[in-house]
Design a protein around this motif. Structure first.
Motif, short mmCIF file in Angstrom:
data_model
loop_
_atom_site.label_atom_id
_atom_site.label_comp_id
_atom_site.label_asym_id
_atom_site.label_seq_id
_atom_site.Cartn_x
_atom_site.Cartn_y
_atom_site.Cartn_z
N LEU A 123 -67.79 17.06 -100.87
CA LEU A 123 -66.58 17.84 -101.12
C LEU A 123 -66.37 18.05 -102.61
N LEU A 124 -66.59 16.99 -103.40
CA LEU A 124 -66.44 17.10 -104.84
C LEU A 124 -67.47 18.06 -105.42
N ALA A 125 -68.72 17.93 -105.00
CA ALA A 125 -69.78 18.80 -105.53
C ALA A 125 -69.46 20.26 -105.27
N ARG A 128 -74.54 11.02 -107.23
CA ARG A 128 -74.90 11.69 -108.47
C ARG A 128 -75.98 12.74 -108.21
N LYS A 129 -77.00 12.37 -107.44
CA LYS A 129 -78.09 13.29 -107.12
C LYS A 129 -77.56 14.52 -106.40
N LEU A 130 -76.64 14.31 -105.46
CA LEU A 130 -76.07 15.42 -104.71
C LEU A 130 -75.32 16.38 -105.63
N ILE A 131 -74.51 15.84 -106.55
CA ILE A 131 -73.74 16.69 -107.46
C ILE A 131 -74.66 17.41 -108.44
N LEU A 132 -75.66 16.69 -108.94
CA LEU A 132 -76.62 17.32 -109.86
C LEU A 132 -77.35 18.47 -109.19
N GLN A 133 -77.75 18.27 -107.94
CA GLN A 133 -78.44 19.34 -107.22
C GLN A 133 -77.52 20.53 -106.99
N LEU A 171 -80.94 13.02 -98.06
CA LEU A 171 -79.99 12.03 -98.55
C LEU A 171 -79.76 10.97 -97.48
N PRO A 172 -79.53 9.71 -97.88
CA PRO A 172 -79.46 8.60 -96.91
C PRO A 172 -78.35 8.78 -95.89
N MET A 173 -78.71 8.69 -94.61
CA MET A 173 -77.72 8.81 -93.55
C MET A 173 -76.77 7.61 -93.53
N THR A 174 -77.16 6.50 -94.16
CA THR A 174 -76.32 5.29 -94.15
C THR A 174 -75.00 5.52 -94.87
N PHE A 175 -74.90 6.61 -95.63
CA PHE A 175 -73.67 6.87 -96.36
C PHE A 175 -72.79 7.89 -95.66
N GLU A 176 -73.11 8.24 -94.42
CA GLU A 176 -72.27 9.19 -93.71
C GLU A 176 -70.90 8.59 -93.42
N ARG A 177 -70.84 7.26 -93.33
CA ARG A 177 -69.57 6.58 -93.10
C ARG A 177 -69.36 5.53 -94.18
N ASP A 229 -77.06 22.26 -110.19
CA ASP A 229 -78.35 22.60 -110.81
C ASP A 229 -78.41 22.05 -112.24
N THR A 230 -78.14 20.73 -112.35
CA THR A 230 -78.07 20.04 -113.63
C THR A 230 -79.05 18.88 -113.65
N SER A 231 -79.58 18.56 -114.82
CA SER A 231 -80.52 17.45 -114.96
C SER A 231 -79.78 16.12 -115.10
N PRO A 232 -80.38 15.02 -114.65
CA PRO A 232 -79.74 13.70 -114.80
C PRO A 232 -79.55 13.36 -116.28
N PRO A 233 -78.35 12.91 -116.66
CA PRO A 233 -78.10 12.57 -118.07
C PRO A 233 -78.59 11.18 -118.45
N ALA A 234 -79.04 10.40 -117.47
CA ALA A 234 -79.55 9.06 -117.72
C ALA A 234 -80.39 8.63 -116.52
#
Length: 406
Positions: free
Chosen positions: A391-393, A307-312, A1-7, A315-320
């Protein structure tokens, strides 16, 4: 996952949010930066120091300037733009202005925001028209499914389509340009509910060609609350009247359109939210290198990564597909275990209580499309970062596992 989103992209302290809460629900009401609120207060003081001067001599040119700046931002002529309090007011304004006859059909999708769905039901009931619901699938695999679903409901009785640009509950960016063009070929007008569009996705409203387009500035544009707009194509303006009929109704002025005269004054109100729009556009543009184009790009990338993090994790498939994601994204959850839909003044779903009270996470869990089906909708804004979505995932996984054990 992109490190640019750590902050976060910007310092969260630029916003007045409670830093103890993981706020992942910008999409509901937005959040206005402190500097913008300060600017709005300066405008309020300008008003109160000389109210007569402000309302009678200063307000109109200030609104003209504000519409000019907003028009450039959303790709619209300022003379076709008026300010309303929010997108729901814009939808109601158009529906209450238009005339329909018994037998006419008004199209709306099953993804439409409930308040606006109520508005089109009301408009139809008043004259005996019929509301036809378009079932847009979710999950879905492509934009083509959206267009096909809409066109399958079009008949020779269809008079208007009300459609979201970005769906509120499911967070889908719909192909409105293709929808508008397809309906225009059949002589059918489109009313676009763009509540989430300004500041989330690049807009060129004039090029879209919709008869009517309404949007909010208080959501992704981060303006103060009650700053919304309505764009009406020039050839349609004579039929559209404000919800509040005031002095402009019998004005003899000829220096501007009746459309602008009527909407320009709808009684004494606080106009400072609309007047703050140029400031917030400029202010946030300067907070990120690359300006608004970069802001929209970064928010979208964060939403997709989250979204990718929560789906993983679930263990859910992308809905769109990713191509239909803006700064919002919705993920299907475990079905509700309640026999009846959850009802509470505080929360939309019974999982929201532990999410906020145990995990300090503010995020909507929504019954959609019908009980017991549920989704969680995330928002990605400049003050958010990927660890917050982690945290949410983890919290959602804990709640799911706990539900499966009981």
């Amino acid at each position: 996952l992109p490190m640019t989103f750590e902050r976060p992209t910007v310092d969260p302290s630029l916003f007045p949010l409670n830093q103890k809460t993981v706020f992942l629900n910008h999409g509901s009401f937005g959040c206005c930066p402190l500097a913008v609120l300060d600017h709005q207060q300066e405008l309020r003081m300008q008003l109160e120091r000389q109210p007569v001067k402000f309302y009678q001599r200063e307000l109109e040119p200030l609104l003209d300037l504000s519409r000019e700046v907003l028009g450039k931002f959303i790709g619209a002529n300022r003379d076709d733009l008026v300010y309303v309090t929010n997108a729901t007011a814009g939808v109601n304004t158009v529906l209450r202005s238009l005339s329909f006859e018994p037998g006419d059909e008004l199209l709306v999708s099953n993804h439409e925001y409930n308040a606006c769905r109520n508005a089109i039901n009301y408009a139809a009931d008043r004259c005996g028209a019929t509301v036809v619901t378009i079932d847009i699938p979710f999950p879905l695999k492509s934009e083509k499914e959206v267009l096909d679903s809409i066109m399958s409901k079009v008949t020779d009785k269809t008079r208007l389509l009300l459609i979201d640009h970005v769906t509120s509950q499911t967070g889908l960016v719909l192909p409105v340009k293709e929808i508008i063009e397809s309906l225009s070929e059949r002589g059918i007008d489109t009313l676009v509910d763009g509540a989430h569009s300004p500041g989330m996705i690049p807009l060129e409203i004039d090029k879209l060609g919709a008869a009517y387009y309404t949007g909010n500035c208080h959501k992704w544009l981060c303006a103060p609350k009650t700053a919304g707009f309505l764009h009406v194509r020039e050839d349609k303006q004579s039929a559209i009247r404000p919800l509040i009929i005031s002095h402009g109704a019998n004005s003899t002025r000829s220096d501007r359109s009746k459309f602008q005269i009527e909407f320009g004054w709808m009684g004494t109100r606080d106009p400072t939210a609309a007047l703050s729009v140029p400031f917030v556009i400029d202010y946030l543009d300067k907070q990120v290198s690359g300006g608004w184009a970069k802001i929209m790009e970064l928010n979208r990338k964060l939403a997709i990564a989250a979204r990718k993090l929560i789906l993983q994790t679930l263990d859910t498939s992308p809905p769109a597909p990713d191509s239909m994601v803006g700064s919002l994204a919705s993920i299907p959850l475990l079905d509700s275990r309640l026999e009846k839909p959850y009802q509470s003044l505080k929360y939309l779903d019974y999982w929201q209580a532990p999410l906020l009270e145990k995990y300090n996470i503010e995020v909507p869990v929504i019954t959609w499309p019908n009980h017991p089906k549920r989704i969680v909708r995330i928002s990605a804004q400049l003050y958010n970062s990927l660890p917050q979505f982690k945290l949410l995932a983890d919290a959602l996984k804990d709640l799911r596992d706990e539900a499966n054990r009981t």
